[in-house]
Motif scaffolding. Structure first.
Motif, PDB file in Angstrom:
ATOM      1  N   PRO A   2       0.833  -1.207   0.000  1.00  0.00           N
ATOM      2  CA  PRO A   2       0.000   0.000   0.000  1.00  0.00           C
ATOM      3  C   PRO A   2       0.861   1.247   0.000  1.00  0.00           C
ATOM      4  N   ASP A   3       0.266   2.348  -0.432  1.00  0.00           N
ATOM      5  CA  ASP A   3       1.005   3.602  -0.309  1.00  0.00           C
ATOM      6  C   ASP A   3       1.032   3.989   1.166  1.00  0.00           C
ATOM      7  N   ARG A   4       1.872   4.901   1.505  1.00  0.00           N
ATOM      8  CA  ARG A   4       2.095   5.278   2.904  1.00  0.00           C
ATOM      9  C   ARG A   4       0.803   5.723   3.592  1.00  0.00           C
ATOM     10  N   GLU A   5      -0.044   6.448   2.873  1.00  0.00           N
ATOM     11  CA  GLU A   5      -1.285   6.954   3.468  1.00  0.00           C
ATOM     12  C   GLU A   5      -2.188   5.806   3.938  1.00  0.00           C
ATOM     13  N   ILE A   6      -2.334   4.789   3.138  1.00  0.00           N
ATOM     14  CA  ILE A   6      -3.169   3.647   3.521  1.00  0.00           C
ATOM     15  C   ILE A   6      -2.546   2.917   4.707  1.00  0.00           C
ATOM     16  N   GLU A   7      -1.241   2.727   4.674  1.00  0.00           N
ATOM     17  CA  GLU A   7      -0.570   2.033   5.768  1.00  0.00           C
ATOM     18  C   GLU A   7      -0.743   2.800   7.085  1.00  0.00           C
ATOM     19  N   VAL A   8      -0.645   4.116   7.034  1.00  0.00           N
ATOM     20  CA  VAL A   8      -0.824   4.946   8.226  1.00  0.00           C
ATOM     21  C   VAL A   8      -2.256   4.823   8.747  1.00  0.00           C
ATOM     22  N   GLN A   9      -3.234   4.832   7.844  1.00  0.00           N
ATOM     23  CA  GLN A   9      -4.630   4.697   8.267  1.00  0.00           C
ATOM     24  C   GLN A   9      -4.871   3.339   8.924  1.00  0.00           C
ATOM     25  N   CYS A  10      -4.306   2.281   8.339  1.00  0.00           N
ATOM     26  CA  CYS A  10      -4.462   0.947   8.929  1.00  0.00           C
ATOM     27  C   CYS A  10      -3.801   0.886  10.307  1.00  0.00           C
ATOM     28  N   ALA A  11      -2.623   1.471  10.421  1.00  0.00           N
ATOM     29  CA  ALA A  11      -1.886   1.440  11.679  1.00  0.00           C
ATOM     30  C   ALA A  11      -2.619   2.211  12.777  1.00  0.00           C
ATOM     31  N   ALA A  12      -3.380   3.229  12.399  1.00  0.00           N
ATOM     32  CA  ALA A  12      -4.084   4.058  13.383  1.00  0.00           C
ATOM     33  C   ALA A  12      -5.457   3.505  13.744  1.00  0.00           C
ATOM     34  N   PHE A  13      -5.902   2.480  13.041  1.00  0.00           N
ATOM     35  CA  PHE A  13      -7.244   1.937  13.253  1.00  0.00           C
ATOM     36  C   PHE A  13      -7.387   1.406  14.670  1.00  0.00           C
ATOM     37  N   GLU A  14      -8.465   1.819  15.346  1.00  0.00           N
ATOM     38  CA  GLU A  14      -8.710   1.376  16.713  1.00  0.00           C
ATOM     39  C   GLU A  14     -10.042   0.655  16.805  1.00  0.00           C
ATOM     40  N   VAL A  15      -9.997  -0.530  17.357  1.00  0.00           N
ATOM     41  CA  VAL A  15     -11.198  -1.307  17.639  1.00  0.00           C
ATOM     42  C   VAL A  15     -10.848  -2.235  18.800  1.00  0.00           C
ATOM     43  N   ARG A  16     -11.820  -2.547  19.619  1.00  0.00           N
ATOM     44  CA  ARG A  16     -11.580  -3.393  20.793  1.00  0.00           C
ATOM     45  C   ARG A  16     -10.846  -4.675  20.381  1.00  0.00           C
ATOM     46  N   GLY A  17      -9.774  -4.980  21.073  1.00  0.00           N
ATOM     47  CA  GLY A  17      -9.011  -6.196  20.825  1.00  0.00           C
ATOM     48  C   GLY A  17      -7.977  -6.091  19.721  1.00  0.00           C
ATOM     49  N   HIS A  18      -7.896  -4.944  19.085  1.00  0.00           N
ATOM     50  CA  HIS A  18      -6.942  -4.748  17.986  1.00  0.00           C
ATOM     51  C   HIS A  18      -5.942  -3.687  18.412  1.00  0.00           C
ATOM     52  N   ALA A  19      -4.693  -4.086  18.503  1.00  0.00           N
ATOM     53  CA  ALA A  19      -3.664  -3.130  18.915  1.00  0.00           C
ATOM     54  C   ALA A  19      -3.460  -2.083  17.820  1.00  0.00           C
ATOM     55  N   VAL A  20      -3.206  -0.868  18.228  1.00  0.00           N
ATOM     56  CA  VAL A  20      -2.888   0.188  17.271  1.00  0.00           C
ATOM     57  C   VAL A  20      -1.494  -0.086  16.729  1.00  0.00           C
ATOM     58  N   GLY A  21      -1.319   0.116  15.451  1.00  0.00           N
ATOM     59  CA  GLY A  21      -0.027  -0.128  14.814  1.00  0.00           C
ATOM     60  C   GLY A  21      -0.047  -1.431  14.032  1.00  0.00           C
ATOM     61  N   ILE A  22       1.034  -1.679  13.330  1.00  0.00           N
ATOM     62  CA  ILE A  22       1.196  -2.911  12.563  1.00  0.00           C
ATOM     63  C   ILE A  22       2.441  -3.604  13.098  1.00  0.00           C
ATOM     64  N   PRO A  23       2.272  -4.734  13.742  1.00  0.00           N
ATOM     65  CA  PRO A  23       3.423  -5.433  14.301  1.00  0.00           C
ATOM     66  C   PRO A  23       4.440  -5.808  13.209  1.00  0.00           C
ATOM     67  N   ASP A  24       5.693  -5.918  13.602  1.00  0.00           N
ATOM     68  CA  ASP A  24       6.755  -6.231  12.645  1.00  0.00           C
ATOM     69  C   ASP A  24       6.522  -7.541  11.905  1.00  0.00           C
ATOM     70  N   HIS A  25       5.822  -8.481  12.512  1.00  0.00           N
ATOM     71  CA  HIS A  25       5.599  -9.778  11.867  1.00  0.00           C
ATOM     72  C   HIS A  25       4.326  -9.801  11.004  1.00  0.00           C
ATOM     73  N   GLU A  26       3.675  -8.648  10.804  1.00  0.00           N
ATOM     74  CA  GLU A  26       2.479  -8.543   9.981  1.00  0.00           C
ATOM     75  C   GLU A  26       2.698  -7.531   8.867  1.00  0.00           C
ATOM     76  N   ALA A  27       1.829  -7.576   7.851  1.00  0.00           N
ATOM     77  CA  ALA A  27       1.932  -6.641   6.729  1.00  0.00           C
ATOM     78  C   ALA A  27       0.540  -6.309   6.212  1.00  0.00           C
ATOM     79  N   VAL A  28       0.408  -5.148   5.638  1.00  0.00           N
ATOM     80  CA  VAL A  28      -0.811  -4.736   4.962  1.00  0.00           C
ATOM     81  C   VAL A  28      -0.553  -4.917   3.469  1.00  0.00           C
ATOM     82  N   VAL A  29      -1.479  -5.576   2.773  1.00  0.00           N
ATOM     83  CA  VAL A  29      -1.367  -5.721   1.326  1.00  0.00           C
ATOM     84  C   VAL A  29      -2.682  -5.321   0.684  1.00  0.00           C
TER      85      VAL A  29
END
Length: 86
Positions: free
Chosen positions: A36-63
């Motif tokens: 994804p472009d940086r903007e999408i990755e930032v939006q995904c990383a900032a997403f907040e919902v119960r049980g979902h940590a903010v950010g993208i862990p090093d062992h995960e990726a957004v595609v």
């Protein structure tokens, strides 16, 4: 790991090749997509919902994959479910 090829982007001839497999030994989908472009990755990383940590862990990726691959993703989901039932 027993990867089973499910499908590839129907527009692959254009130099793109998002692809979907099922890992039958783990009952997981394996997806190759576009970074994804940086903007999408930032939006995904900032997403907040119960049980979902903010950010993208090093062992995960957004595609990203094109919507035209929805039928292929459905096929992969069905294959993973069937593998799970064995």
């Amino acid at each position: 790991m027993a990867l089973r090829f499910i499908g590839i982007d129907p527009n692959t001839g254009t130099g793109e090749s998002p692809t979907v497999w099922v890992d039958e030994s783990r009952n997981e989908l394996v997806i190759q997509g576009w970074k994804p472009d940086r903007e999408i990755e930032v939006q995904c990383a900032a997403f907040e919902v119960r049980g979902h940590a903010v950010g993208i862990p090093d062992h995960e990726a957004v595609v990203r994959v094109p919507a035209r691959m929805v039928p292929i993703l459905r096929k992969a989901c069905d294959a993973a479910e069937r593998a799970e039932l064995r």
